[in-house]
Write a protein that holds these residues in place. Structure first.
Motif, mmCIF file in Angstrom:
data_model
loop_
_atom_site.group_PDB
_atom_site.id
_atom_site.type_symbol
_atom_site.label_atom_id
_atom_site.label_comp_id
_atom_site.label_asym_id
_atom_site.label_seq_id
_atom_site.Cartn_x
_atom_site.Cartn_y
_atom_site.Cartn_z
ATOM 1 N N ILE A 17 -9.286 6.159 1.980
ATOM 2 C CA ILE A 17 -8.147 5.881 1.095
ATOM 3 C C ILE A 17 -6.903 6.627 1.582
ATOM 4 C CG2 ILE A 17 -7.233 6.221 -1.240
ATOM 5 C CD1 ILE A 17 -10.203 5.777 -2.200
ATOM 6 N N VAL A 21 -3.545 4.864 2.804
ATOM 7 C CA VAL A 21 -2.225 5.043 2.196
ATOM 8 C C VAL A 21 -1.185 5.336 3.276
ATOM 9 C CG1 VAL A 21 -0.859 6.567 0.690
ATOM 10 C CG2 VAL A 21 -3.072 5.706 -0.078
ATOM 11 N N VAL A 60 -7.190 0.200 0.645
ATOM 12 C CA VAL A 60 -6.883 1.158 -0.419
ATOM 13 C C VAL A 60 -7.398 0.643 -1.762
ATOM 14 C CG1 VAL A 60 -4.999 2.234 -1.729
ATOM 15 C CG2 VAL A 60 -4.942 2.214 0.772
#
Length: 165
Positions: A17, A21, A60
């Motif tokens: 994640i 990002v 994500v």
């Protein structure tokens, strides 16, 4: 082993994640600049950055969902099964393979920004390539681990719907 999976799953998906990002921010910024200024070198550069934006958005969103489901649902849920992880991670791995390879091919393996002026956003494109390969590596690690756990679940008689823990 269950204790290690309970610790490792959030760490692995947290890293996926986090780097997702980074990649999402970078590809969104590049897409915004290309849309606003139309200063991409070619349509393939624009399209490859957009595909990377899609891959990072997918990663994500669904990695966050997988992480939340792993924390919230009890053991034995089909949503946290090895099969569910394999389907999600397999598709994600294919997208990152395509995105990283496409960006690498576009840049010829990387750019020396001090010796070129063809690409307007040279450093950003190098970072896009690097983070795409980091994502590919993290997803590859996760899918190999889930594959090993899926085989172990099938051997103990739980089938592929057996939990990772």
């Amino acid at each position: 082993m269950n204790k290690h999976i309970r610790r490792g799953h959030p760490i692995t998906f947290g890293l996926i994640i986090l780097f997702g990002v980074f990649e999402l921010s970078l590809s969104a910024w590049l897409t915004s600049k290309f849309n606003m200024l139309h200063n991409e070198r070619s349509l393939t550069e624009r399209d490859r950055v957009r595909f990377t934006l899609f891959a990072s958005t997918w990663t994500v969103a669904f990695s966050t969902l997988a992480l939340l489901l792993f924390w919230l649902l009890t053991d034995g849920s089909p949503l946290t099964s090895a099969l569910a992880h394999l389907i999600f991670l397999g598709f994600t791995w294919l997208m990152w393979t395509a995105a990283a390879a496409a960006v690498t091919e576009m840049l010829g393996g990387g750019l020396n920004c001090s010796k070129q002026d063809a690409y307007v956003y040279c450093n950003q494109l190098n970072a896009l390539e690097a983070f795409a390969w980091v994502e590919w590596l993290l997803v590859s690690f996760a899918i190999i681990f889930v594959l090993v756990r899926a085989v172990a679940a099938a051997r103990r008689g739980d089938g592929y719907l057996g939990g990772l823990v």
